[in-house]
Design an enzyme around this catalytic site. Structure first.
Site, mmCIF file in Angstrom:
data_model
loop_
_atom_site.group_PDB
_atom_site.id
_atom_site.type_symbol
_atom_site.label_atom_id
_atom_site.label_comp_id
_atom_site.label_asym_id
_atom_site.label_seq_id
_atom_site.Cartn_x
_atom_site.Cartn_y
_atom_site.Cartn_z
ATOM 1 N N ALA A 84 3.221 -11.479 -14.173
ATOM 2 C CA ALA A 84 3.539 -12.764 -14.793
ATOM 3 C C ALA A 84 5.033 -13.025 -14.646
ATOM 4 O O ALA A 84 5.774 -13.163 -15.624
ATOM 5 C CB ALA A 84 3.116 -12.756 -16.256
ATOM 6 N N LYS B 260 -22.102 4.164 12.216
ATOM 7 C CA LYS B 260 -23.445 4.708 11.988
ATOM 8 C C LYS B 260 -23.596 5.960 12.838
ATOM 9 O O LYS B 260 -23.521 5.906 14.064
ATOM 10 C CB LYS B 260 -24.523 3.693 12.348
ATOM 11 C CG LYS B 260 -25.915 4.146 11.915
ATOM 12 C CD LYS B 260 -26.974 3.078 12.201
ATOM 13 C CE LYS B 260 -28.289 3.450 11.536
ATOM 14 N NZ LYS B 260 -28.768 4.788 11.896
ATOM 15 N N GLY C 10 8.167 -5.984 -10.378
ATOM 16 C CA GLY C 10 9.229 -6.448 -11.262
ATOM 17 C C GLY C 10 10.585 -6.033 -10.725
ATOM 18 O O GLY C 10 11.025 -6.501 -9.676
ATOM 19 N N LYS C 11 11.247 -5.082 -11.423
ATOM 20 C CA LYS C 11 12.574 -4.633 -10.990
ATOM 21 C C LYS C 11 12.556 -3.253 -10.346
ATOM 22 O O LYS C 11 13.465 -2.920 -9.591
ATOM 23 C CB LYS C 11 13.530 -4.592 -12.197
ATOM 24 C CG LYS C 11 13.789 -5.917 -12.862
ATOM 25 C CD LYS C 11 14.850 -5.763 -13.936
ATOM 26 C CE LYS C 11 14.439 -4.794 -15.024
ATOM 27 N NZ LYS C 11 15.470 -4.608 -16.060
ATOM 28 N N ASP D 259 7.889 5.360 -14.551
ATOM 29 C CA ASP D 259 8.390 4.008 -14.286
ATOM 30 C C ASP D 259 9.918 4.059 -14.271
ATOM 31 O O ASP D 259 10.557 4.368 -15.286
ATOM 32 C CB ASP D 259 7.886 3.063 -15.384
ATOM 33 C CG ASP D 259 8.366 1.629 -15.189
ATOM 34 O OD1 ASP D 259 9.022 1.348 -14.173
ATOM 35 O OD2 ASP D 259 8.075 0.794 -16.073
ATOM 36 N N PHE E 155 -0.157 -9.593 -25.065
ATOM 37 C CA PHE E 155 -1.008 -8.471 -24.672
ATOM 38 C C PHE E 155 -2.308 -8.506 -25.473
ATOM 39 O O PHE E 155 -2.306 -8.852 -26.656
ATOM 40 C CB PHE E 155 -0.313 -7.132 -24.938
ATOM 41 C CG PHE E 155 0.444 -6.588 -23.773
ATOM 42 C CD1 PHE E 155 -0.197 -5.820 -22.796
ATOM 43 C CD2 PHE E 155 1.798 -6.830 -23.627
ATOM 44 C CE1 PHE E 155 0.502 -5.303 -21.727
ATOM 45 C CE2 PHE E 155 2.506 -6.320 -22.556
ATOM 46 C CZ PHE E 155 1.855 -5.556 -21.598
ATOM 47 N N ASP F 201 10.960 6.083 -17.586
ATOM 48 C CA ASP F 201 9.998 5.796 -18.648
ATOM 49 C C ASP F 201 8.819 6.758 -18.533
ATOM 50 O O ASP F 201 7.859 6.505 -17.809
ATOM 51 C CB ASP F 201 9.537 4.342 -18.547
ATOM 52 C CG ASP F 201 8.671 3.922 -19.725
ATOM 53 O OD1 ASP F 201 8.334 4.812 -20.545
ATOM 54 O OD2 ASP F 201 8.321 2.740 -19.821
#
Length: 850
Positions: A796, A278, A725-726, A688, A622, A778
């Protein structure tokens, strides 16, 4: 005059018939310039130089300056350079001493801290302050003891822990353009024309240097064989217009009523709250535009002329912004209201503005966005801005510790804000203030005379507005200096009245002089007595930004009750991740915990969901369109499809929206690269890096570093994210200016240029057969309608890994793309608030015009 021999070594090393470097000539003493030149010689380094006795004392910092106080960077002392070298940028010919590219990377002024001097260099220890475009605050240079027969004089350069401290490689990873010409190292090497650099501190658009062995790197020394640069390869494969780097002009946004905080006694707990210092000053809204900035008080008064320095700083910001903050004056390292009053009276210079909210940007209304997202956009807007307007840092959770620290150090207190709320422009319990001491505004009712000669008055009589008008609230007789007493007396005499504006007890009224109730004073006090008058009051200053009829007693309210989500998670015990026995309830609790750090990336963005109603090992699918089954917490935006039809795409705005998706079996959130406010203009790109089966993660990390370096070559800063993921995602934030066709064209050309340069390492071909032993870049994530997994989203996959933002420094020491799981919510929250991740994924940059 300095000793001419001090430049003899410099001159002896150079043939000025071959190099464009200036000849070493003695200059007048008395200056205090500093500069840093990024130098791509035999080994990339940063030359740090301080003006002392008419020359530039110089050190070669091999890894570049670090903002981390715990990081000590080796600085090798080199020969003194002439002052004229401070403006040198260009190439030194191959074969000459220091052959390679030189960039003017930073410049500014320096001075020793009080009590120290430049002569301390002779003692091997210099403590100093920098005022640069990139390097600021306190620093140390310390000489090391020589080892054996070392010829070099080795020093350490270290940052002192202050407001300018930051992440380890924040400077070198984000500062790869010249502060004077705006050029990258590649552009300097190629002799490109200087770019126009605005009259503000240039945003840090680039980052970490390459570390040798790069077949695409231009060694930059004149006459050397240099492979084609990334920008030339992109131009040679041109498929369309990329878009200009300039922005549309915008007029200044209109004043809006500011959000106000409710006074409470204790700090709220939980990760849904963010906490800020503050500040003890004047609340201000700063509007920027083509007609010049405007600075408004909390009541809408135009006080631009009272704050000329802040207005000057605001004039360098992009037009169309509306910034909420507090203007302060510093005293002994802390905001001080009395000092602020004196500074305003003296012309309003020397002030700072701590900005804590962004209501509009380039004309776009941001008030409907979550608090945490508005702050991240504000951080990006202020990155590299004039230092007189500073970003107000915050922490998530642990507000009690911040409050204790602020009170111990003499600050006013903290402000706590719900991370997910919109900007409402009124007082609510979504913003709370907790004060270390009692203080508030009072109306001045009158004054009593002093028996001391030359003293304007003895005390002020105070009042507050109640239901039936003004009521007496006590008096204050301390906190005044002689100047204040005299200037206040003049103002009081001009407001003289025949009778008091409130009923004052007879003992207090005896001998009092009454005034019209127009002046408002800020008062600190110990407490209110049972009679509702102040005890141990001290005057802090007049408040001219608040009308007298708005001054009421500020009573602490009760803390707002914890607002549990309206979403009920059914089947909480259903196992979603069988490998680790993690359940639907565990997943919901994870998303509820990390919502404050996930929402800046996830909210207000078209999303596709990965739904696994029976768990990740069962059937997953999806979903991107709204079928009306998620409830009112999950929204939709109508988007035109290629065939001309319109479809409702899903998006969420808050934690309830996230949890409603989890309730429907969702695990993953994948987002467009644009926001629902303008789906046609991406605000980020994602590359990616998807490795072929069997490729080690070390290969992926090196590939990510390579992409970072190539993006830097064309002036784009980027950040890594573990995909969960990978692979690794290389994230490039953008100002939403170019449209999807230009973004897709750029990303495709970039990926194909990399694959063409190193076909054994990369492929830009989607076919699996082309990926054997290689990494697929990608680039297809960067087209209209494509999505990529978002930061802090669970995957997932086995054991519930999480897509996690990391720094480039961290990435080098991480062993896999799934290093964090939903069990690590507390760690992720702590990391997100750390110095290392400050500003991750944000930058004020557009696609290069190639």
């Amino acid at each position: 005059m300095p000793d001419a021999d001090s430049l003899a070594r410099y001159n002896a090393k150079r043939d000025f018939a071959k190099t464009a470097e200036p000849a070493g000539k003695v200059a007048k003493t008395g200056g205090n310039r500093f500069l840093v030149q990024k130098h791509d010689a035999t080994r990339l380094h940063w030359d740090f130089r301080l003006e002392v006795d008419g020359v530039l004392k110089s050190w070669a910092v091999t890894r570049g300056p670090s903002l981390d106080p715990d990081e000590k960077r080796l600085a090798v002392r080199t020969e003194d350079h002439p002052l004229s070298y401070a403006d040198f940028e260009g190439t030194i010919p191959k074969g000459e001493y220091g052959g390679g590219t030189v960039m003017l990377w930073d410049t500014g002024s320096w001075e020793p801290v009080p009590g120290k001097s430049a002569k301390d260099l002779e003692k091997g220890h210099l403590h100093f302050v920098l005022h640069g475009e990139r390097m600021n605050g306190e620093w140390l240079l310390i000489r090391l003891k020589p080892r054996g027969k070392e010829k070099a004089e080795n020093w350490l350069l270290r940052k002192i822990n202050d407001a300018y401290a930051g992440a380890t490689d924040e400077l070198v990873e984000t500062g790869l353009t010249s502060v004077t010409t705006g050029r990258t190292m590649q552009e300097i090497a190629e002799g490109a024309k200087p770019k126009r650099v605005q009259g503000r501190k240039r945003p840090a658009l680039n980052r970490h240097p390459r570390e040798g062995g790069d077949p695409l790197a231009n060694r930059s020394a004149a006459g050397a064989e240099t492979p084609p640069s990334m920008d030339s390869r992109l131009r040679g494969n041109d498929k369309g217009e990329i878009g200009a780097r300039s922005r549309k002009d915008s007029k200044a946004p209109a004043f809006q009523s500011p959000q106000l905080a409710t006074l409470v006694d204790t700090v709220p707990t939980g990760n849904q709250w963010l906490h800020e210092i503050k500040y003890d000053g004047y609340r201000a809204l700063i509007a920027t535009g083509s007609g010049g900035p405007k600075i408004y008080t909390r009541s809408g008064l135009d006080w631009t002329e009272k704050f000329p320095g802040i207005a000057e700083a605001a004039a360098t910001l992009p037009p169309g912004a509306l910034i909420d903050g507090e203007i302060v004056a510093m005293q002994d390292g802390k905001p001080d209201f009395s000092t602020l009053q004196e500074a305003i009276s003296a012309g309003g210079e020397g002030l700072l503005c701590f900005a804590f909210d962004l209501l509009a940007e380039t004309g776009e209304d941001l008030t409907a966005l979550p608090q945490i997202e508005r702050k991240e956009r504000l951080r990006a807007l202020l990155d590299g801005a004039d230092d007189r307007i500073r970003f107000s840092e915050h922490i998530i959770g642990q507000g009690e510790k911040l409050f204790e620290s602020m009170c111990r150090e003499g600050f006013e207190g903290v402000v706590s804000k719900r991370a997910d709320v919109t900007y409402r422009g009124t007082r609510s319990k979504a913003w709370l203030k907790i004060k270390c001491t009692h203080r508030q505004e009072f109306v001045i009712l009158g004054w009593t005379a002093s028996t001391a000669r030359g003293r304007g008055f003895k005390s002020l009589l105070l009042g507050l507005n109640g239901p039936d008008g003004l009521v007496y609230a006590g008096k204050v007789g301390t906190g005044f200096n002689t100047e204040t007493l005299l200037s206040m007396r003049e103002r009081l005499d001009k407001l003289a009245a025949d009778k008091p504006a409130a009923k004052v007890p007879r003992p207090e009224a005896r001998g009092a002089h009454w005034v019209k109730p127009e002046l408002v004073a800020e008062i600190a006090f110990a407490e209110f007595t049972a009679e509702k008058v102040v005890r141990h009051a001290s005057f802090l200053g007049l408040r001219e930004d608040k009308p007298a009829d708005a001054v009421v007693a500020e009573e602490p309210a009760d803390l707002p009750e914890a607002t549990p989500s309206t979403i009920k998670i059914s089947s909480r015990d259903r196992v979603i991740f069988p490998e680790s026995k993690l359940t639907k309830g565990d997943l919901a609790d994870y998303y509820a915990a990390v919502a404050p750090i996930a929402l800046p990336w996830l909210a207000e963005r078209p999303i596709s969901l990965v739904r696994c109603p029976q768990g990740r090992a069962k059937q997953c699918f999806f979903q991107k369109h709204d079928a009306g089954s998620f409830g009112e917490q999950v929204h939709h935006v109508d988007i035109r499809e290629k065939d001309g039809s319109t479809q409702p795409y899903l998006y969420v705005s808050d934690v309830d929206g996230m949890l409603a998706c989890v309730q429907m079996g969702s695990i993953e959130f994948h987002g467009w690269g644009s926001r629902v406010a303008d789906v046609e203009k991406p605000d980020r790109l994602v590359f990616d890096l998807d490795p072929d089966e069997g490729l080690d993660f070390e290969v992926v990390k090196k590939a990510a570093e390579h992409l970072k370096e190539q993006l830097a070559e064309i002036g784009l800063t980027s950040w890594p994210m573990l995909s969960g993921g990978k692979g690794v995602h290389v994230v490039v934030p953008l100002v939403p200016q170019a449209e999807w066709p230009a973004a897709k064209s750029f990303c495709e050309r970039f990926a194909r240029a990399l694959a063409q340069a190193e076909p054994e390492r990369f492929t830009a071909n989607l076919k699996k057969a082309n990926r054997v032993g290689r990494i697929f870049i990608d680039y297809l994530r960067n087209q209209r309608g494509a999505t990529a997994v978002l930061p802090y989203v669970a995957r997932a996959r086995a054991n519930a890994p999480v897509a996690t933002p990391v720094t480039w420094t961290e990435l080098r020491g991480i062993d896999s793309a799934h290093a964090f799981t939903i069990k690590d919510a507390a760690t992720l929250l702590e990391r997100a608030a750390s110095r290392a991740l400050r500003g991750w994924g944000t930058a004020d940059q557009t696609l290069p015009d190639l």
